[in-house]
Design an enzyme around this catalytic site. Sequence first.
Site, mmCIF file in Angstrom:
data_model
loop_
_atom_site.group_PDB
_atom_site.id
_atom_site.type_symbol
_atom_site.label_atom_id
_atom_site.label_comp_id
_atom_site.label_asym_id
_atom_site.label_seq_id
_atom_site.Cartn_x
_atom_site.Cartn_y
_atom_site.Cartn_z
ATOM 1 N N GLU A 196 0.617 -1.209 0.172
ATOM 2 C CA GLU A 196 -0.011 -0.117 -0.095
ATOM 3 C C GLU A 196 0.726 1.163 0.038
ATOM 4 O O GLU A 196 0.526 2.244 -0.576
ATOM 5 C CB GLU A 196 -0.946 0.056 1.167
ATOM 6 C CG GLU A 196 -2.222 -1.067 1.127
ATOM 7 C CD GLU A 196 -1.927 -2.256 1.431
ATOM 8 O OE1 GLU A 196 -0.791 -2.542 1.793
ATOM 9 O OE2 GLU A 196 -2.828 -3.300 1.100
ATOM 10 N N HIS A 250 -11.601 -4.598 9.011
ATOM 11 C CA HIS A 250 -12.335 -4.581 7.559
ATOM 12 C C HIS A 250 -13.625 -3.709 7.758
ATOM 13 O O HIS A 250 -14.585 -4.155 7.390
ATOM 14 C CB HIS A 250 -12.765 -6.073 7.045
ATOM 15 C CG HIS A 250 -11.326 -6.752 6.804
ATOM 16 N ND1 HIS A 250 -10.601 -7.334 7.689
ATOM 17 C CD2 HIS A 250 -11.146 -7.250 5.620
ATOM 18 C CE1 HIS A 250 -9.675 -8.282 7.029
ATOM 19 N NE2 HIS A 250 -9.924 -7.967 5.797
HETATM 20 C C1 LIG Z 1 -1.581 -4.871 4.220
HETATM 21 C C2 LIG Z 1 -2.635 -5.886 3.651
HETATM 22 N N1 LIG Z 1 -3.318 -5.390 2.455
HETATM 23 C C3 LIG Z 1 -4.184 -6.187 1.828
HETATM 24 C C4 LIG Z 1 -5.062 -6.925 2.636
HETATM 25 C C5 LIG Z 1 -5.841 -7.788 2.051
HETATM 26 N N2 LIG Z 1 -5.830 -9.220 1.899
HETATM 27 C C6 LIG Z 1 -5.883 -10.160 2.743
HETATM 28 S S1 LIG Z 1 -5.368 -11.755 2.146
HETATM 29 C C7 LIG Z 1 -4.673 -10.902 0.898
HETATM 30 C C8 LIG Z 1 -3.924 -11.894 -0.226
HETATM 31 C C9 LIG Z 1 -2.736 -12.373 0.652
HETATM 32 O O1 LIG Z 1 -1.996 -13.199 -0.423
HETATM 33 P P1 LIG Z 1 -0.652 -14.179 0.332
HETATM 34 O O2 LIG Z 1 0.017 -13.235 1.220
HETATM 35 O O3 LIG Z 1 -0.052 -14.554 -1.040
HETATM 36 O O4 LIG Z 1 -1.504 -15.191 1.258
HETATM 37 P P2 LIG Z 1 -2.528 -16.392 0.607
HETATM 38 O O5 LIG Z 1 -3.903 -15.781 0.787
HETATM 39 O O6 LIG Z 1 -2.091 -16.851 -0.733
HETATM 40 O O7 LIG Z 1 -2.319 -17.405 1.777
HETATM 41 C C10 LIG Z 1 -5.044 -9.704 0.736
HETATM 42 C C11 LIG Z 1 -4.475 -8.805 -0.436
HETATM 43 C C12 LIG Z 1 -4.305 -7.449 3.799
HETATM 44 N N3 LIG Z 1 -4.825 -8.334 4.609
HETATM 45 N N4 LIG Z 1 -3.120 -6.628 4.266
#
Ligand SMILES: Cc1ncc(C[n+]2csc(CCOP(=O)(O)OP(=O)(O)O)c2C)c(N)n1
Lengths: 322, 322, 338, 338
Positions: free
Chosen positions: A58, A125
């Site tokens: 971000e 959220h």
């Molecule tokens: C700083 C931040 N930005 C956006 C989000 C929204 N968000 C929640 S899970 C996710 C994807 C996470 O991907 P990854 O780190 O690869 O973990 P996975 O879900 O694949 O296990 C996002 C963008 C968040 N939780 N925290």
Amino acid sequence: MSVTYIDAIREAQETLLREDPRVFLYGQDIAAFGGAFKATKGLAEMFPDRVLDAPISEDAMAGLAIGAALQGMRPIIEMQFADFSSIAFNQIVNHAATHFYRTGMPVPITVRLPSGGTAGSGPFHSQSMEAIYAHYPGVVVVTPATVADAYSMLIESVKLEDPVIFCEHKFLYRWLKAKSFQGDGLPIGKARITRMGRHATVVTYSAMVHEAVRAAERLQKESGWEIEVVDLRSVKPLDIDTVLASVARTGRLLALGEAFPWGGVTAEVVSRVVADGFHLLEAPPMRLNSRDTPVPYHPKLWAAHRPTPESICDSLRKLLSY
Amino acid sequence: MSVTYIDAIREAQETLLREDPRVFLYGQDIAAFGGAFKATKGLAEMFPDRVLDAPISEDAMAGLAIGAALQGMRPIIEMQFADFSSIAFNQIVNHAATHFYRTGMPVPITVRLPSGGTAGSGPFHSQSMEAIYAHYPGVVVVTPATVADAYSMLIESVKLEDPVIFCEHKFLYRWLKAKSFQGDGLPIGKARITRMGRHATVVTYSAMVHEAVRAAERLQKESGWEIEVVDLRSVKPLDIDTVLASVARTGRLLALGEAFPWGGVTAEVVSRVVADGFHLLEAPPMRLNSRDTPVPYHPKLWAAHRPTPESICDSLRKLLSY
Amino acid sequence: MDHTSITTQRASTTYIRAMYSAMIQARIMENKLSSLYKAGKIVGGVYLGKGQEAVSAALGSALIPGKDIFAPLIRDQAGRRAFGEPFIDCARAYLGSALGPMRGRDGNIHRGRPREGMLAMISHLGSAVSVVAGCLLAKRLQGQMLGTVGATCVGDGATSTGAFHEGLNLAAVEKLPLVVIVANNQFAYSTPTSRQYACEDLVDRAKGYGVNGHSVDGTDFLACADVIGNAVALARAGGGPQLVVARLLRLSGHGEHDDGSYVPDSVKAGSFGRDCIDVAEQQLLERNIMSQEEIAEIRETATIEVQAAVAQAQQEPVPDPYLEDWRAYHSPFDQSQS
Amino acid sequence: MDHTSITTQRASTTYIRAMYSAMIQARIMENKLSSLYKAGKIVGGVYLGKGQEAVSAALGSALIPGKDIFAPLIRDQAGRRAFGEPFIDCARAYLGSALGPMRGRDGNIHRGRPREGMLAMISHLGSAVSVVAGCLLAKRLQGQMLGTVGATCVGDGATSTGAFHEGLNLAAVEKLPLVVIVANNQFAYSTPTSRQYACEDLVDRAKGYGVNGHSVDGTDFLACADVIGNAVALARAGGGPQLVVARLLRLSGHGEHDDGSYVPDSVKAGSFGRDCIDVAEQQLLERNIMSQEEIAEIRETATIEVQAAVAQAQQEPVPDPYLEDWRAYHSPFDQSQS
Ligand SMILES: Cc1ncc(C[n+]2csc(CCOP(=O)(O)OP(=O)(O)O)c2C)c(N)n1
Ligand SMILES: Cc1ncc(C[n+]2csc(CCOP(=O)(O)OP(=O)(O)O)c2C)c(N)n1
Ligand SMILES: [Mg+2]
Ligand SMILES: [Mg+2]
């Protein structure tokens, strides 16, 4: 046929992309996927070069927007949830917000914040961060409450030269419907009298406008009170003239917001009203905000954490009985 | 012999380190170098394991403090300037501040923010961020204005179970002197009547307490007005009872702060006073904050950006003539 | 590095069995959560760790509850189980019971027992890395570091956060016994890794932090036991931070609201598309570590326990806003003053 | 990689001469700033780039003003000069003149000419990386990318920021022509690199981002010309982000308020303690690129120009708070409404 608040946000972005080659969208999962809330559904297909998926960064997303804006573009950044803009906080308040004052060169970025509470969303959220950004000089903070405002204010935000924090309320996304995107053409910086009344004024914004109207209708039915509801539309700049004119008619003020109670929009509204309209008031101006805890996960706690038609009616009854 | 405000902060940390093995200090350049403002001078020599230099990673510094607190330690984090805490914002407001409500387990960290403006420091070394942190549930925000408070409130902050944002004013560091660190023992959460008066109340905190007192003295000399000055000491929790009692005596309120004008402490104070003490007021409560621009670099602009004894006197004259 | 060859020597049978149990328990719990969600019994998101159980359980089983620190992330149902989280914590969090550690104030994956060393994650990705580092620094200052490990998992997406970078760098500077597992499941929500990073392999980052890097096929049960077990052992022995990158595929949507239709069939059909639980059972049987009967029994017991936990949580009171104290402070400040 | 050997072939004489001029101009300007500071004529901090001129000028001289983007940091007086910043901008910023780009609203190193591609830094370290990436993405979207480069400098300390990490990673994902120079001057304020990172060499981070990494002795004038010139050329030719790590020593305090007494004598006496300007002159003379007379002339001209700029800025009006519009918005909102 009817359109929703989220349709308005999507449609405004399509219009902007179509009409202004300077516009591009950047955010997590907004391209092929169309965004966590589908606010950019189909747009990557139509404008493949200008709807881009961002990494989970971000701070860099905001920084990228600032740089692009300095080079003449009009970026719209989608934060997946307002709450995650805490990571972009520094770039927004220190880089974007100060740039025009420091250098004379404005930074026209629009940061979309899916804001506010919905049942079961919990502490991370559900946040309403308008007060955080509005505290800083140089940032415009808008909080549309209607489908038409969501549409027209997003278009206007992108056209403004200043950085805009666009607080769109998630609760309204699919719940709020209208016949069309067409509105009354009010610009950012002007509040709207959503409902006319004589006995008290509720000044509010975003989703709480609808709760205020419900409360007003209830009080009217129950006891004939006529409550005026003012929708601020933008919390910075804040249209105190419209607010004062309303308070001049009703003599009573309730400032209502969904954000945390310390400081914030309601404190700013009350302080401005008493500074310039003290003599208009027939009762102490009141505030109603959320509780002073993180937004709880459980729907029952959540429903009692934010103001509701019930608690708004309670506040108004107190205000009216003074 | 006299001691300064920065001496108090250093001394409090020495006392804490000596008396409580759970205390440790973490921050950039705080070990051998003693900190950018020398607030930790000599402490690394005395407590080599518990005064540690941090990398330029404010987010991780705050995260480290949170983790250590969860394991029973009492970390004090020094941000080199309050302004850089924008990088630690997420950890502070989302991790530390929510933890007790979410889990029942408190996070006793103290984050020291060298705050406020000094001549020539510019937009990024002058900020007052108390309103940003105070907006969030679960954070205690203290703003000492005296040498004794700097000492006792830092000690008390570290003993509190909740996360504390300790806003220490850089302008007071070497300018403010006292005979000793000994004070009146007021706890966090209690305001102090710094100067008694009958005609108007100035509610303020931190460095502005001294500007308010100067203005009060000037008005007394010039026209015999007796201005009461209330030092909030902590802006969250905010001791509205002491404020109301003062307003009950004077009937007039000026809320004064050095931070940006939208929202903030002054709006919160005015809103609370009118909510509970509307009938006490003989004039519209006023606010005086900084200008609504970034803090300018040039000393001449800076001096006109923040409230001064002159502008405070102007506000008070208006308030008194209502 | 091919670790599988030496697996059976290094990873003890007890460890491997514990790992498998946690995996199957997690899978059964999550299948139940999925049905509850589809039946509309859960408000809010449901996030599953399907396909990631081997990685998560290998970590959780290598940690010592009551001594080590574990900061589970979204997809760590299995690691939580291995670290001793009772089913009821999960059921209560998802079903919003007023009892249990979160009391309905926070839900789903945000649960934890921080007093017992299992942190309660916030949503902001990457944030736990420095917090675990802080726990470990505290232990060092308290003279309790010896043989202690702290661990957390992140996804491929979370590696793009500044928090991940700052936290891992700081841990490296302090030479803390921190194990960070990157479960590279090829997607962050819908975003493929090609939009997340540009290096060939995330394990290439280890050198830049000055920490050990380990790679593992996250669908290979015994390889996970070996590589992750080894990484935890290295940290425990004073080897400083360890970065493990496990390649695998998320076998569910991002959450149960998401059908994951953006995952190409070719990826699903690829080698990371296999189910680590199938692999585990095959490996366990092949190597005679467990019998069919044992496996069936573990499954059966887990099914019964999950049912019981869910049934219990469903009967428990939900939070009552009128009884709620609405206090964000531990300190006894007059709340009206806040 | 030993680059010095091929230096004279790759780095053109024009480039090398421009580089040297900028270095000496910067040094003379900074010596003047230091005296002004000591005489109490400057309010606020004074931050010098002594010892870092070769690195900074190598970058600035390789960039094309009006086309490329340059985000200078604290110690980039030389790069700014090379990129075309007039002395008067510096003098006005430090002396708080009401004229010039910053009008007294911001000072010292925070000056810039963003309309001309030279960004005005904020203090928060690492923040410029993603902003330059954004400038470049804009150019790509505008179809003006071809042959354009964006560049910024950071210190060893700034590599610990999340902003640095997020920005560089994002630039790598977008394959932007971004050059990031790490001036590893062994200290961040008073903090030695041992408390800043744990890797052997910061250039080891390049691989983890999937970008090219380059190392250079930042005190070696011709090596800087070669390596940094080459990195810029690679970015310009479409090679994606380039990370250059230059090792050197800050030859001043952190700011002029700081005597830097924490820098051990052994470090000062070490190979990075040499002054890159001495090295430059020696190399220029040895290789017959410049003569003593030319060098003397450049120095003399610079001295005169610096004096003139300072004299002018000192005579200029300072900002008048009564004439100040106090507007943080470009939009014509009624300011009383803000
Ligand atoms: C700083 C931040 N930005 C956006 C989000 C929204 N968000 C929640 S899970 C996710 C994807 C996470 O991907 P990854 O780190 O690869 O973990 P996975 O879900 O694949 O296990 C996002 C963008 C968040 N939780 N925290
Ligand atoms: C995010 C952030 N934290 C703290 C500071 C305060 N600060 C200014 S310069 C500096 C040291 C910078 O060190 P380095 O990056 O190595 O650059 P150098 O000064 O050595 O050129 C610090 C800590 C800052 N500017 N930004
Ligand atoms: Mg992933
Ligand atoms: Mg440095």
